[in-house]
Write an enzyme that holds these catalytic residues in place. Sequence first.
Site, PDB file in Angstrom:
ATOM      1  N   GLY A 133       0.839  -1.192   0.000  1.00  0.00           N
ATOM      2  CA  GLY A 133       0.000   0.000   0.000  1.00  0.00           C
ATOM      3  C   GLY A 133       0.872   1.239   0.000  1.00  0.00           C
ATOM      4  CG  ASP A 167      11.877  -3.172   9.699  1.00  0.00           C
ATOM      5  OD1 ASP A 167      12.930  -3.632   9.230  1.00  0.00           O
ATOM      6  OD2 ASP A 167      11.004  -2.645   8.995  1.00  0.00           O
TER       7      ASP A 167
END
Length: 864
Positions: free
Chosen positions: A237, A363
Amino acid sequence: MDNRYEAYAFADPLFYDTPRRWGAHEEFAAVSRPLPAGWERGELEIWSVVRPVDVQLPQQGWKIHVSSCTEDAEEVLEQVYAYCLREHLTFKFLRGLPILQVQNSKYAQRGSSGKFCTLYPADEAELERCLDGLGSLLAGRRGPYILSDLRWGEGPLYLRYGGFAELYCRNEAGERVLALAGPDGRLEPDVRGAGFSVPAWAPVPACLAPAIAERAAQRDSGLPYTVERVLHFSNAGGVYLASRADGSRLVLKEARPYAGLDQRGVDAVTRLRNEHDTLVRLAGVPGVPEQYGLLTAWEHEFLAEEYVEGQSLSDWLATRYPLIHPDSDAEAVAEYTREALAVVDRLELALAAIHARGVVFGDLHPRNLIIRPDGDICFIDFELASTEDKFLRPALGAAGFAAPPGYTGQQVDRYGLAAVRLWLFMPLAQLPALHPGKAGELADAIERRFPVPAGYTDEIRRLLGSSPSDGRTPRPELGRGQAEANALLTAQPADWPRIRDALAAGIAAMATPDRTDRLFPGDVAQFTHGGLGLAHGAAGVLYALRSTGAEVDPAHVRWLLDAVRTRPTTPGLYHGGHGVAYVLDLLGEHEAALALLDRLGRAADDGRGPGLGNGASGIALTLLHFAAATGEQRLLDEALALARSAADALEKSGRTDPRGKAGLLAGTSGAALALVRLYEHTGERTLLDQAETLLELDLDRCTSMPDGTLQVADGRRVLPYVETGSAGIGLVLGDLLAHRPDSPLARHEQPIRRAGEPEFIIQPGLFNGRAGLLGYLALTRQRAAEPAAAAALLESQRRLLALHQVSYQGHPAFPGDQLLRFSADLATGSAGVLLALGTALAGTPFLPWTGGPGAPAPTAATPG
């Protein structure tokens, strides 16, 4: 990070390879199922094609795509398979679940993601019948929305008008792309973007008209905010900068259902909801953005969160790192060190606060860290975060920063932090991921070059380096002879014969003569342009070996000969068959070279561009070579016609084309090179005049930097490299100045040379890395302002190649572009390094036709 590379890093831990090989062990049963009489099967890379032999399809038309989730993909395939056999329809499907997962992964191509099966109705009646029948059969099935297509009803069927047969043309950039035939028969690109469109001339069946009209009317996003601009797109997205009615800004993060899969098959929506829950848990923690809630618009979910002012750590480094400039002084290095250490301190404090809430970020990498205007650190993108008590190892991660197996909980973040520590001073964090032994080497380099405090590199060595206890012991073919290879590359004086033979042995060790698609591993471009050509294929590697006097294995020459005879080859110098013909001639395979040249001459002109890489200028140089070798005036006349036509086209578009590229392969410099070489053959001064004009056009696309360099302006970046940057322009400028030393363009030569001097270059390769700059500096050293300094610079650049070297089977070897996997090819890998070192250390030839009239060049013995 170029997201194209992710899909090619799954199949092999050492080399880029096709996703098909990654999924070969999990192919669907339908791939090998016997077909009824009257049917045949074909292969198209990652696709299996099934067709009735008695059906003649049109060249193009409305095709149907079937989307599917991985959980029920095999059931969907069985239904589609049986339906197409029953209805006598040609169709294709992805060969296995791993390939489907890659096609729907976070960084897959947005325009093609979601396509699982493709059906080719022969006419409008069959199209409508298929939509009704298959639509009913698959009702209720789920799958990713195919962004390039028109959705049919509420099920997993999508449509677009496109090619059935493989037709090709050149796009505006001169690239060979799939094509459609317009009403007048002219070919135009079959655009497969991330939005649905229909060619203005394409027939629209009556059954589709309402759906197309309905889609065109859907303009309202359904969001309670105004989207100002896109910050980032992925297959998961978009990320958007938006504003409220009062003008205050926020960020909207979009998640597409069933798309953006990680390696566990988890989709973007699941990760977005996890991010929302994590931000709720971390509310009020310094360094964590505020969340404003989840919302749904159309079928997509969005997370609204605080817009964090500042710049990413990646952008911060790009504007401050001192070693990307020539002549970095001690004061600049010390000032940067103080700033970088302060960043590490703030980062550790912010990470500790997150850990104190029982959250593992998961991350940690420079693009997920924002430095606010006041210097504070803010973490963004919590989609991979998890709680310590329910820790789930991230199934995505940035190359070089993602912890390998064996790390859990907070240690995952400590690994990422150690990689950031390394990257801030030596931005080569991908190399320890390729081989952990590089961590210690790079830590040593940091300590030699930067005044970091004692103990700064301890975490780098401990966490990024190998140890028997963490499951990261290097593979035996890696690292053996690492110290010896580095010593060979850095020794003074350089032992060129030993360097040459060692690099050639490493290239030979990587060879895969049992494969038919490629002889040497290289860049992912092999799987677009093929494994034969000069830039990324076997011809380029053999060219480097021959040009430097290294041993060429006769079996490898036979491999190339066999491939040329059995595989289709398109025109072009670096990405096509003309480069292959040239190299075959250099290798003494004259008849095969001339036969290939003749075949290429009979190929249809698909609108190839004027550039050197795959267009008319490169073909002209090849024809000039064979004209000189054979004495055929026809070849010289054709070379002149092609070169003049290309030059005229480039000069006509000139400064009016804002999309025009600069550099040796795609810019006007490549056409100028062809004109200079033809001038040397014919003595026609008008060729030299036009070459000077074309060079000026490329130089106009360069910008003068405060550090005294001249580099190609490419959006927010400036590029000094051979393929796309100022060094490639400088190569041709040097060739021009050999004939016109008083040209006003001579003023650009020293600033271009200066652009090739920086101490740090992120990639080692020939086209877009240190090797190319080394070769350029070597070819132009006689024109340097200070010859002694130029010689010292060459020595320095040669020794710095050891930063990238990771030995393979005891031989020196180099990673390709993006530094994720080894490459042997000319453009990005060991062959290019070999070629450049030969030019610098022994005066052997560089890229074909570069280096001036007095430079050595490979010759062939083709009789005239």
